[in-house]
Design a protein around this motif. Structure first.
Motif, PDB file in Angstrom:
ATOM      1  N   LEU A  38       8.892 -29.489 -30.744  1.00 52.67           N
ATOM      2  CA  LEU A  38       8.337 -28.703 -29.752  1.00 52.67           C
ATOM      3  C   LEU A  38       7.816 -29.535 -28.592  1.00 52.67           C
ATOM      4  CD1 LEU A  38       6.453 -26.273 -32.265  1.00 52.67           C
ATOM      5  CD2 LEU A  38       8.466 -25.896 -30.895  1.00 52.67           C
ATOM      6  N   LYS A  39       7.597 -30.944 -28.575  1.00 60.08           N
ATOM      7  CA  LYS A  39       7.149 -31.850 -27.635  1.00 60.08           C
ATOM      8  C   LYS A  39       5.489 -31.143 -27.155  1.00 60.08           C
ATOM      9  CE  LYS A  39      11.650 -33.297 -26.691  1.00 60.08           C
ATOM     10  NZ  LYS A  39      12.871 -33.793 -25.547  1.00 60.08           N
ATOM     11  N   ILE A  40       5.023 -30.981 -28.048  1.00 58.79           N
ATOM     12  CA  ILE A  40       3.683 -30.561 -27.395  1.00 58.79           C
ATOM     13  C   ILE A  40       2.916 -31.353 -26.642  1.00 58.79           C
ATOM     14  CG2 ILE A  40       1.373 -29.677 -28.220  1.00 58.79           C
ATOM     15  CD1 ILE A  40       3.544 -27.508 -28.605  1.00 58.79           C
ATOM     16  N   PRO A  41       2.608 -32.699 -27.157  1.00 55.97           N
ATOM     17  CA  PRO A  41       1.938 -33.861 -26.147  1.00 55.97           C
ATOM     18  C   PRO A  41       2.445 -33.879 -24.875  1.00 55.97           C
ATOM     19  CG  PRO A  41       2.255 -34.428 -28.494  1.00 55.97           C
ATOM     20  CD  PRO A  41       3.154 -33.109 -28.288  1.00 55.97           C
ATOM     21  N   LEU A  42       3.959 -33.867 -24.840  1.00 53.51           N
ATOM     22  CA  LEU A  42       4.635 -33.766 -23.337  1.00 53.51           C
ATOM     23  C   LEU A  42       4.300 -32.718 -22.731  1.00 53.51           C
ATOM     24  CD1 LEU A  42       6.410 -35.368 -21.389  1.00 53.51           C
ATOM     25  CD2 LEU A  42       8.244 -34.193 -22.778  1.00 53.51           C
ATOM     26  N   LYS A  43       4.255 -31.490 -23.095  1.00 53.47           N
ATOM     27  CA  LYS A  43       4.162 -30.231 -22.249  1.00 53.47           C
ATOM     28  C   LYS A  43       2.690 -30.363 -21.817  1.00 53.47           C
ATOM     29  CE  LYS A  43       7.634 -27.505 -24.863  1.00 53.47           C
ATOM     30  NZ  LYS A  43       7.780 -26.415 -25.746  1.00 53.47           N
ATOM     31  N   ILE A  44       1.690 -30.895 -22.712  1.00 49.33           N
ATOM     32  CA  ILE A  44       0.217 -30.705 -22.333  1.00 49.33           C
ATOM     33  C   ILE A  44       0.055 -31.886 -21.076  1.00 49.33           C
ATOM     34  CG2 ILE A  44      -2.198 -31.389 -23.140  1.00 49.33           C
ATOM     35  CD1 ILE A  44      -1.554 -29.858 -25.663  1.00 49.33           C
ATOM     36  N   SER A  45       0.631 -32.976 -21.308  1.00 47.39           N
ATOM     37  CA  SER A  45       0.341 -33.899 -20.257  1.00 47.39           C
ATOM     38  C   SER A  45       1.233 -33.708 -18.943  1.00 47.39           C
ATOM     39  CB  SER A  45       1.029 -35.426 -20.806  1.00 47.39           C
ATOM     40  OG  SER A  45       2.340 -35.438 -21.135  1.00 47.39           O
ATOM     41  N   THR A  46       2.075 -32.858 -19.049  1.00 48.41           N
ATOM     42  CA  THR A  46       2.971 -32.361 -18.028  1.00 48.41           C
ATOM     43  C   THR A  46       2.121 -31.533 -17.153  1.00 48.41           C
ATOM     44  OG1 THR A  46       5.104 -32.962 -18.778  1.00 48.41           O
ATOM     45  CG2 THR A  46       4.923 -31.277 -16.998  1.00 48.41           C
TER      46      THR A  46
END
Length: 93
Positions: A38-46
């Protein structure tokens, strides 16, 4: 950053001084991590970066790394916390 613990998908905040890690979890009580795909950390940082706040995603441990400059002001800290609150809430809902 401790106010972020009120969010349902923040499992833990750890750090020293201005360096911190915000653990993101799919379930706060079991501290179960989100599926890595789901790449949650990446989505939040973006999303945070689009709002002017830079945090680093650490996807292998489901964490956001926060390390602001030593000259950060109280106002900028407030912006950092509000942006993270908004971004975490938006991505994890």
């Amino acid at each position: 950053l401790q106010t972020l613990m009120n969010l349902p998908n923040v499992g833990e905040i750890r750090g020293a001084g201005l360096i911190a890690g915000i653990q993101l979890v799919s379930d706060k009580h079991s501290k179960e991590n989100f599926d890595a795909s789901l790449k949650i950390p990446l989505k939040i940082s973006t999303m945070a970066r689009e709002k002017g706040v830079i945090v680093r995603p650490l996807p292998t441990v489901g964490t956001l790394a926060v390390s602001p400059p030593l000259i950060i002001t109280k106002s900028e800290i407030d912006t950092l916390v509000q942006t993270l609150t908004d971004s975490i809430s938006a991505v994890t809902k």
